[in-house]
Design a protein around this motif. Structure first.
Motif, PDB file in Angstrom:
ATOM      1  N   ASN A 152       1.072  -1.555   0.234  1.00 44.72           N
ATOM      2  CA  ASN A 152       0.438   0.004  -0.066  1.00 44.72           C
ATOM      3  C   ASN A 152       1.168   0.878   0.383  1.00 44.72           C
ATOM      4  OD1 ASN A 152      -2.667  -0.909   0.566  1.00 44.72           O
ATOM      5  ND2 ASN A 152      -1.380  -1.956   1.885  1.00 44.72           N
ATOM      6  N   HIS A 203      -0.088   2.657   9.797  1.00 47.14           N
ATOM      7  CA  HIS A 203      -0.315   1.744  10.960  1.00 47.14           C
ATOM      8  C   HIS A 203       1.352   1.155  10.626  1.00 47.14           C
ATOM      9  CE1 HIS A 203      -2.409  -0.565   8.313  1.00 47.14           C
ATOM     10  NE2 HIS A 203      -2.649  -1.392   8.816  1.00 47.14           N
ATOM     11  N   ASP A 207       2.193  -4.499   5.144  1.00 43.99           N
ATOM     12  CA  ASP A 207       1.504  -4.250   4.556  1.00 43.99           C
ATOM     13  C   ASP A 207       1.506  -2.746   3.800  1.00 43.99           C
ATOM     14  OD1 ASP A 207      -0.728  -4.446   5.634  1.00 43.99           O
ATOM     15  OD2 ASP A 207      -2.214  -4.445   4.083  1.00 43.99           O
ATOM     16  N   HIS A 208       1.808  -2.191   4.645  1.00 44.66           N
ATOM     17  CA  HIS A 208       1.839  -0.481   4.885  1.00 44.66           C
ATOM     18  C   HIS A 208       3.629  -0.366   5.526  1.00 44.66           C
ATOM     19  CE1 HIS A 208      -2.092  -0.424   4.681  1.00 44.66           C
ATOM     20  NE2 HIS A 208      -2.286  -1.766   5.202  1.00 44.66           N
ATOM     21  N   ASP A 298      -6.084   1.230   7.100  1.00 44.78           N
ATOM     22  CA  ASP A 298      -6.947  -0.055   8.168  1.00 44.78           C
ATOM     23  C   ASP A 298      -7.512   0.823   9.431  1.00 44.78           C
ATOM     24  OD1 ASP A 298      -5.553  -0.809   5.778  1.00 44.78           O
ATOM     25  OD2 ASP A 298      -4.438  -2.906   7.237  1.00 44.78           O
ATOM     26  N   HIS A 511     -10.478  -5.678  10.476  1.00 42.33           N
ATOM     27  CA  HIS A 511     -10.990  -5.154   9.128  1.00 42.33           C
ATOM     28  C   HIS A 511     -12.199  -4.531   8.810  1.00 42.33           C
ATOM     29  CE1 HIS A 511      -7.230  -4.329   7.015  1.00 42.33           C
ATOM     30  NE2 HIS A 511      -6.658  -5.918   7.202  1.00 42.33           N
ATOM     31  N   HIS A 533      -6.863  -0.118  -1.270  1.00 44.70           N
ATOM     32  CA  HIS A 533      -7.020  -1.461  -0.123  1.00 44.70           C
ATOM     33  C   HIS A 533      -7.611  -2.674  -0.803  1.00 44.70           C
ATOM     34  CE1 HIS A 533      -5.996  -3.333   3.097  1.00 44.70           C
ATOM     35  NE2 HIS A 533      -4.840  -2.694   3.790  1.00 44.70           N
TER      36      HIS A 533
HETATM   37 ZN   LIG Z   1      -3.348  -3.115   5.069  1.00 44.37          ZN
END
Ligand SMILES: [Zn+2]
Ligand SMILES: [Zn+2]
Length: 698
Positions: A152, A203, A207-208, A298, A511, A533
């Motif tokens: 991301n 955060h 994936d970030h 997220d 999520h 996302h």
């Molecule tokens: Zn994420």
């Protein structure tokens, strides 16, 4: 020939000449697609060029042909060459398809939310588009519409200023042999590096932030890097693992201060505390000259959360006083109906129940290493029952250290023990928290199963809890780990299988579910909406929700792919305006780059194998000096293939003998041998391994 016919031919030739560039282009494209194809440059379309200059070339070509004919060896095969070529072409198509799954060929295509009324966008149309110099540009660099969720990264740009939000990785599946993860290609930012005024992180999930080690060092070390305490801690930890740790400008943000941080002349940002499955999680508000942008990051909703509830008060205040002009909302669980039914407390309680139920043995709980709140709950439940807790797994211990430093976790007194000490306690006093819930081969849980773990070997009295769900794609590995545990006689309790033990849930998704989205987006009441996302179907379903349930007009909803430029105009409408270059960079598990061509070779070899022939020729006579060496890997086992090898050796002897009189260039000879051997192998096995002829002249 009559005059009419002459004219017709002239016309035909002219139109051919006009079409030639097109034909050439198509030809080249076809060639690029089939990296293994047998097309030769200038082959097919050579005849179309009616130029006198080529006459000489043609004579040379004819001579070459005659000489090649002289060198020809009867292959005594029963398959036609065309069959082999067809097989090769199908194979290369398969290989290409497998190795390029993460490359978006046609951006957003004809979706009704593509920004062009569902019409196919073409390169010509894109070129005609004029960017508005007063627009705020929102550009996803990664994380949208790809295969799998990850990497991301979003850029927000206005005139000569840019801010970057998140730098994530995407873990590659088994389709990419030898690749551990991929990160976004940030060529666009590298070309504009001086414009980047700030880097923000929502955060600390990988994936970030997972691409930080590769990307942060590319920026000026004065560029401020903003994030909450825990997030910055995790980034620093990652950077400290580099050989040379860069000195970067980290700035820790406290989201509860509601600070409007002015990061450049035109941008100010604000971090908003929201709930997710990791400490220090935030959304980000960006105030721009054309309005306010809300990036959700997220998030999930819980009625009764551990720690502090999402800062709805601040969100409501912003909505009431300023209004949200554009909302970017994550799409991960848009396909999960209803609401998030549970809270982390329920998970904690259920883990306590496991400890009560299996009171006489060790309890081993496996979860994601970033689940700091979950770990806090386990510690609490264990402490209440007089169990001590030890941790196992590199990332687990790392993350715990960061959490302790950022004060993101409360630890009950005298509960944590070292692994080497806890094993001396009676089983009913032992609780172990470890990694490996995804069935990773080398992670702790599997090592306990195989007996490779230094301290723990699974016993029949052990109870193992999977406080997680398999990430799509990991299911078979989880099954194999579970099987291994059951074979050792252990009790295995997995989330999602409540009917077996009556205990659950043991995990919560981080999520929001569908109805949570409906409620939250209604609350934010954005003027414009952009799902992000998520894989393409998630983005589409998120957009459908916005239009059909929330009534946001279709022209105010945009689905983008990585690289699409979305403009927020001064009149607060949004539109697409062109594309920028985006792509992937692949890395192996030693953090070294892997080229896409290497992946294609690996896939090819894994399917068909590799076949090497080493010829030693006499420099003067051109005769074979000794029996050719043959090496076969991942193809056929040589010991069982004497007949085939004999045939190949026979061919090589004939071929070299026949070549002496024409003395071809080495390149030409190698190419001919490669083609012939491929044909012989295909004829015998139905496969076309990569054939590598090596010729030494001594
Ligand atoms: Zn994420
Ligand atoms: Zn996350």
């Amino acid at each position: 020939m009559n005059k009419k016919e002459e004219e017709r031919r002239a016309r035909l030739l002219k139109s051919r000449a006009e079409r030639l560039p097109d034909i050439k282009k198509q030809f080249e494209e076809a060639q690029n697609r089939n990296f293994n194809s047998n097309f030769k440059p200038g082959g097919k379309d050579e005849n179309l060029v009616s130029d006198k200059k080529t006459a000489k070339k043609t004579t040379a070509k004819t001579k070459e042909k005659v000489e090649a004919e002289k060198r020809k060896v009867n292959l005594s095969v029963s398959t036609k060459k065309g069959e082999m070529v067809h097989h090769q072409r199908m194979l290369s198509q398969d290989v290409n398809a497998q190795a390029t799954q993460h490359i978006i060929g046609v951006p957003v295509n004809k979706s009704r939310y593509n920004g062009y009324n569902g019409e196919q966008i073409t390169n010509a149309k894109l070129k005609m588009m004029r960017p508005d110099p007063d627009a705020v540009r929102i550009i996803p660099i990664g994380g949208l519409g790809e295969f799998g969720i990850g990497k991301n990264m979003t850029v927000i740009e206005y005139k000569s200023e840019m801010i970057v939000v998140d730098m994530g990785v995407l873990f590659a599946g088994e389709d990419y042999p030898g690749v551990n993860y991929m990160i976004p290609d940030i060529k666009y930012l590298e070309d504009n590096i001086a414009k980047v005024k700030a880097i923000l992180f929502t955060h600390a999930h990988l994936d970030h932030i997972g691409a930080c080690r590769h990307l942060l060092p590319k920026f000026s070390n004065l560029t401020p890097i903003y994030g909450t305490d825990f997030t910055i801690g995790m980034i620093k930890k990652q950077m400290s693992e580099l050989d040379e740790e860069p000195d970067l400008n980290y700035i820790t943000v406290d989201p509860f201060k509601h600070e409007k941080i002015k990061v450049s002349e035109h941008f100010s940002v604000e971090f908003i505390h929201t709930l997710h499955s990791i400490p220090g999680n935030t959304a980000i508000v960006v105030r721009t000259p054309n309005g306010l942008i809300y990036l959700s990051g997220d998030w999930r909703h819980e009625n009764n959360p551990m720690g502090v509830q999402t800062d709805y008060e601040r969100i409501d205040e912003i909505v009431a006083k300023e209004g949200i002009d554009l909302m970017l909302n994550e799409s991960t669980n848009i396909d999960s109906p209803g609401r998030h039914p549970h809270s982390e407390y329920d998970v904690g309680e259920n883990l306590g129940k496991v400890m009560d139920h299996y009171v006489n043995g060790r309890v081993i709980i496996s979860c994601f290493s970033s689940q700091i709140l979950r770990i806090e709950l386990i510690l609490k439940e264990a402490a209440a029952r007089g169990r001590k807790v030890a941790f196992s797994g590199f990332s687990m211990i790392n993350n715990l250290e960061v959490a302790l430093r950022a004060k993101s976790i409360k630890v009950p007194k005298d509960t944590i023990m070292k692994m080497e000490d806890i094993i001396k306690l009676p089983d009913e006093k032992v609780c172990i928290i470890c990694t490996g819930s995804q069935g990773e081969l080398n992670a702790v849980l599997n090592r306990m199963v195989t007996g490779a773990h230094k301290y723990i070997k699974i016993k029949a009295t052990d109870t193992i809890v999977f406080s997680s769900n398999p990430i799509p794609g990991n299911e078979p590995h989880v099954v194999s780990t579970v099987d291994g545990l059951l074979r050792e006689g252990a009790q295995v309790i997995q989330n999602g299988k409540t009917h077996l033990t009556n205990i659950g849930p043991l995990h919560l998704s981080g999520h929001a579910y569908y109805e949570d989205h409906v409620e939250f987006v209604t609350r934010l009441h954005p003027t414009n909406y952009m799902p992000y996302h998520g894989e393409f179907y998630m983005l589409e379903h998120n957009a459908e929700m916005a239009e059909n349930v929330l009534g946001i007009p279709r022209d105010r909803i945009l689905i983008s792919d990585d690289g699409d430029v979305v403009e927020l105009l001064p009149n607060k409408t949004i539109r697409k305006a062109g594309r920028i270059y985006v792509g992937n960079k692949l890395y192996d598990d030693a953090d070294q780059p892997v080229h896409e061509a290497v992946i294609k070779d690996r896939i090819h070899i894994s399917r068909e194998g590799i076949f090497v022939i080493i010829l030693t020729l006499n420099k003067k006579t051109g005769h074979l000096m000794k029996t050719p060496d043959i090496v076969s890997r991942a193809f056929i086992y040589l010991d069982n293939s004497e007949e085939l090898i004999g045939k190949i050796r026979h061919y090589l002897r004939q071929k070299t003998d026949k070549s002496i009189s024409t003395d071809p260039e080495m390149k030409v000879l190698k190419e001919e041998i490669k083609e012939d051997i491929t044909h012989i192998l295909f004829d015998a096995t139905g496969h076309t391994p990569i054939v590598i002829p090596v010729i030494n002249k001594v």
